[in-house]
Design an enzyme around this catalytic site. Structure first.
Site, mmCIF file in Angstrom:
data_model
loop_
_atom_site.group_PDB
_atom_site.id
_atom_site.type_symbol
_atom_site.label_atom_id
_atom_site.label_comp_id
_atom_site.label_asym_id
_atom_site.label_seq_id
_atom_site.Cartn_x
_atom_site.Cartn_y
_atom_site.Cartn_z
ATOM 1 N N ALA A 165 11.071 -2.825 -3.932
ATOM 2 C CA ALA A 165 10.548 -3.536 -5.101
ATOM 3 C C ALA A 165 11.118 -3.017 -6.418
ATOM 4 O O ALA A 165 10.988 -3.677 -7.436
ATOM 5 C CB ALA A 165 9.022 -3.439 -5.135
ATOM 6 N N ARG A 223 6.006 -5.456 5.035
ATOM 7 C CA ARG A 223 7.446 -5.239 5.138
ATOM 8 C C ARG A 223 7.760 -4.217 6.228
ATOM 9 O O ARG A 223 6.913 -3.428 6.612
ATOM 10 C CB ARG A 223 8.004 -4.705 3.806
ATOM 11 C CG ARG A 223 7.957 -5.701 2.663
ATOM 12 C CD ARG A 223 8.401 -5.048 1.374
ATOM 13 N NE ARG A 223 7.475 -3.988 0.978
ATOM 14 C CZ ARG A 223 7.763 -3.050 0.084
ATOM 15 N NH1 ARG A 223 8.945 -3.026 -0.499
ATOM 16 N NH2 ARG A 223 6.873 -2.135 -0.235
ATOM 17 N N TRP A 280 -8.825 5.280 5.511
ATOM 18 C CA TRP A 280 -7.971 6.317 6.089
ATOM 19 C C TRP A 280 -8.755 7.141 7.121
ATOM 20 O O TRP A 280 -8.262 7.412 8.205
ATOM 21 C CB TRP A 280 -7.426 7.238 4.992
ATOM 22 C CG TRP A 280 -6.417 8.225 5.495
ATOM 23 C CD1 TRP A 280 -5.066 8.067 5.555
ATOM 24 C CD2 TRP A 280 -6.683 9.524 6.055
ATOM 25 N NE1 TRP A 280 -4.469 9.183 6.113
ATOM 26 C CE2 TRP A 280 -5.443 10.094 6.425
ATOM 27 C CE3 TRP A 280 -7.850 10.253 6.270
ATOM 28 C CZ2 TRP A 280 -5.332 11.362 6.994
ATOM 29 C CZ3 TRP A 280 -7.751 11.523 6.847
ATOM 30 C CH2 TRP A 280 -6.505 12.071 7.195
ATOM 31 N N PHE A 309 5.161 -1.096 -4.644
ATOM 32 C CA PHE A 309 4.851 -0.350 -5.864
ATOM 33 C C PHE A 309 3.721 -1.003 -6.656
ATOM 34 O O PHE A 309 2.823 -1.603 -6.084
ATOM 35 C CB PHE A 309 6.111 -0.131 -6.703
ATOM 36 C CG PHE A 309 7.182 0.643 -5.987
ATOM 37 C CD1 PHE A 309 6.896 1.887 -5.431
ATOM 38 C CD2 PHE A 309 8.463 0.148 -5.836
ATOM 39 C CE1 PHE A 309 7.867 2.619 -4.756
ATOM 40 C CE2 PHE A 309 9.443 0.868 -5.165
ATOM 41 C CZ PHE A 309 9.151 2.103 -4.626
ATOM 42 N N LYS A 359 -1.489 2.276 -0.654
ATOM 43 C CA LYS A 359 -1.512 0.809 -0.683
ATOM 44 C C LYS A 359 -1.389 0.196 0.709
ATOM 45 O O LYS A 359 -2.152 -0.701 1.069
ATOM 46 C CB LYS A 359 -0.396 0.308 -1.602
ATOM 47 C CG LYS A 359 -0.294 -1.205 -1.738
ATOM 48 C CD LYS A 359 0.423 -1.593 -3.009
ATOM 49 C CE LYS A 359 1.718 -0.883 -3.199
ATOM 50 N NZ LYS A 359 2.737 -1.245 -2.183
ATOM 51 N N PHE A 371 -11.113 9.959 -2.141
ATOM 52 C CA PHE A 371 -10.831 11.294 -1.620
ATOM 53 C C PHE A 371 -12.126 12.107 -1.654
ATOM 54 O O PHE A 371 -12.979 11.888 -2.524
ATOM 55 C CB PHE A 371 -9.762 11.986 -2.463
ATOM 56 C CG PHE A 371 -8.353 11.574 -2.129
ATOM 57 C CD1 PHE A 371 -7.480 12.463 -1.506
ATOM 58 C CD2 PHE A 371 -7.891 10.302 -2.428
ATOM 59 C CE1 PHE A 371 -6.190 12.080 -1.186
ATOM 60 C CE2 PHE A 371 -6.599 9.911 -2.124
ATOM 61 C CZ PHE A 371 -5.738 10.808 -1.501
ATOM 62 N N LYS A 393 9.493 9.933 1.692
ATOM 63 C CA LYS A 393 8.167 9.455 2.056
ATOM 64 C C LYS A 393 7.751 9.764 3.489
ATOM 65 O O LYS A 393 6.575 9.877 3.793
ATOM 66 C CB LYS A 393 8.097 7.931 1.867
ATOM 67 C CG LYS A 393 8.086 7.467 0.432
ATOM 68 C CD LYS A 393 8.127 5.947 0.358
ATOM 69 C CE LYS A 393 6.962 5.318 1.091
ATOM 70 N NZ LYS A 393 6.979 3.849 0.996
ATOM 71 N N THR A 427 -1.986 1.686 3.585
ATOM 72 C CA THR A 427 -3.187 2.073 4.327
ATOM 73 C C THR A 427 -4.349 1.159 3.976
ATOM 74 O O THR A 427 -5.093 0.703 4.864
ATOM 75 C CB THR A 427 -3.545 3.540 4.004
ATOM 76 O OG1 THR A 427 -2.457 4.378 4.381
ATOM 77 C CG2 THR A 427 -4.801 3.971 4.743
#
Length: 560
Positions: free
Chosen positions: A276, A97, A413, A304, A74, A385, A108, A76
């Site tokens: 969140a 954020r 990406w 999220f 998200k 992907f 993460k 990215t």
């Protein structure tokens, strides 16, 4: 050729001096405060001075499906979309954020985007940055110290030590601190009592900073914080302890939005960082409002899935800030949808139309939430992907279009802005041509219980809500205290539309269990606690911290 890590990509890219980035959006040296060569804070007084009469740009919200171990991308996508909008000639600012140190050293790793769609300097952003979180923690813990000192010095307010609701905080995942006993060691060291720590991003001070309109509003909100109850069952506030002035003094610089840049030099405000799943999950209102005055397009994200971050962004932040998004981007991956359909993580690279079809209802529910529950135009961004088959992509597109949402492939990406042009063009089309009928999921006139029911049934798809006796009692007390018109901030697992993290896809036939509620009077919402959600996470078996290092030159590695 070996694939470079995110931090290697970030460190190999030349950044522009932050003064040049500021100039792109019309800010001069007198408008910013330098934090080294590549970071700056922006004077919040601009909102009441030079920017006050400017029209707002268009606000684009990026949200996602229910997260899975397969990953969605998200942040990215948010960064890549901002760069792509800049690439097609739109004056754009990204609003994100700040990452918490808890996830950075926990599960993460960093949280500054990925690949060729990142905000930089990513090491600084992921670590101490400009010190905002330290200031928030200091203000939170000053209030905690003043509470216990007041009791020690005679307790004129009659605070009941057994009913103190204000907890200390630290910006680190540390399960050992969830429940503690302090004040030991004799009379001179305070009064023994049960206490505990939250992670800094769960502190009400964080929420207040992110929802304050200016410094005066910040002080007023701090004064309204309920820290506990007196022996005669009356709420005790930070204002009664005369803490708001000192706390605001600690926060005065933290209130200023932070300006950085993407790898492609698009300006980015990164400011505030409430989680969140246990808070409202949005960057600061001040940064968003400032960005809207400085750009034609502002791309922001909420934490999220659309059931958590987007719901709170729309029902809390937009309600309080008078914001109306022009379009919403819902990020998904074929891999994650197959996981929701029951495919094992090890098999996600193999074409599986059956699992994909079973998992797609999760995405369709998030589309429904955005387009029907909130009345906003949406586009699905498939974070592509290499293993995604054409048949899988075609199935996603077909199902989404049946729900009234177009699909755009995103390859930011690996390709940066070039890989986001299709998505950017679709966002511009939505902003310029789609009809919006924005409305909230519930009216503030509803009772507290009915607001919670509205979120559970409309947004989660629950049959209803089961309120524990403690929650019913607390809601009645909060209603009596005059908090019945506040919006709701649901504390719920991020891993399911339900309050059970094991229920993947689009579960049905479930009820949401609310075990208790608490008021965040300064932030201006009531928190409903569901399931086993915790306000202090723990570290995993193998923390990301084990892979992070720094060499003799100060070069950091292992953040990704």
């Amino acid at each position: 050729m070996a694939i470079r890590s995110d931090i290697e990509i970030a460190q190999s890219t030349s950044m522009e001096p932050i003064e040049a980035v500021a100039a792109r959006i019309g800010l001069g040296r007198d408008d910013i405060e330098f934090y080294g060569k590549y970071k700056a804070k922006v004077d919040y007084n601009l909102l009441h001075e030079g920017l006050a009469n400017r029209p707002d740009g268009k606000l684009v919200l990026v949200t996602a499906i229910t997260p899975t171990p397969a990953g969605e991308g998200k942040t990215t996508t948010t960064v890549g979309l901002g760069d792509a909008l800049s690439r097609i000639g739109k004056k754009t600012i990204i609003a994100l954020r700040e990452p918490s140190l808890g996830p950075v050293f926990g599960v993460k790793g960093g949280a500054a985007g990925g690949g060729y769609a990142q905000v930089v300097p990513m090491e600084d952003i992921n670590l101490h940055f400009t010190g905002d979180f330290h200031a928030i923690g200091a203000a939170n813990n000053l209030l905690a110290a003043m509470i216990d000192n007041h009791i020690y010095q005679g307790n004129d307010l009659g605070i009941d030590p057994r009913r103190i609701t204000w907890r200390r905080c630290v910006d680190m995942n540390d399960r050992q601190l969830r429940f503690v006993v302090d004040g030991l060691g004799g009379k001179a060291n305070g009064s023994p009592r049960e206490d505990g720590y939250d992670i800094t991003v769960a502190s009400e001070v964080m929420a207040i900073l992110c929802l304050s309109k200016d410094l005066d509003d910040l002080k007023s909100r701090i004064a309204r914080i309920v820290v506990g109850y007196s022996r005669d069952d009356q709420p005790v506030t930070a204002g009664q302890l005369k803490a708001q002035g000192a706390m605001a003094a600690l926060l005065k610089d933290a209130l200023k939005p932070n300006l950085v840049q993407t790898l492609e030099h698009t300006p980015a405000f990164i400011h505030g960082g409430p989680f969140a799943n246990i808070a409202h999950g949005c960057n600061s209102l001040m940064a968003t409002r400032m960005a809207l005055k400085l750009a034609d397009y502002v791309v922001t994200e909420a934490g999220f899935g659309a059931d958590l971050g987007a719901e709170k962004f729309l029902d809390i932040k937009c309600r309080m800030g008078g914001l109306t998004p022009s379009a919403v981007v819902i990020v998904a991956t074929v891999r994650a949808l197959k996981h929701h359909g029951g495919a094992a993580k090890a098999a996600l690279a193999t074409e599986d139309l059956v699992a994909l079809e079973k998992g797609l209802p999760n995405l369709l529910k998030h589309i429904e939430n955005v387009t029907t529950t909130f009345g906003l135009p949406a586009v699905v961004a498939i974070n592509r992907f290499p293993t995604d088959s054409e048949a899988e992509l075609a199935l996603v597109e077909k199902m989404c279009k049946a729900k009234g949402a177009n699909v755009a492939l995103s390859e930011v990406w690996g390709k940066g802005s070039e890989g986001g042009v299709e998505l950017a063009n679709e966002v511009v089309r939505l902003v310029e041509t789609a009809k919006s009928d924005f409305h909230f999921a519930y009216s503030e006139e509803l009772s507290t219980q009915d607001k919670i029911r509205a979120i559970a049934t409309k947004v989660y798809g629950a049959d209803g809500v089961d309120f524990a006796p403690a929650a019913v009692k607390e809601i009645a007390k909060l209603d009596e205290m005059g908090f019945s018109k506040l919006p709701i901030c649901m504390a719920k697992t991020q891993y399911s539309l339900s309050d059970d993290p094991k229920k993947l896809g689009r579960p049905s036939g479930f009820t949401v269990s609310v075990r208790n509620v608490k008021v965040s009077a300064g932030a201006g919402f009531i928190v409903a606690l569901t399931g086993e959600i915790m306000t202090m996470p723990g570290l995993p078996k193998v923390p990301a911290a084990e892979a992070i290092d720094v060499d003799a030159t100060g070069r950091i590695s292992g953040l990704f």
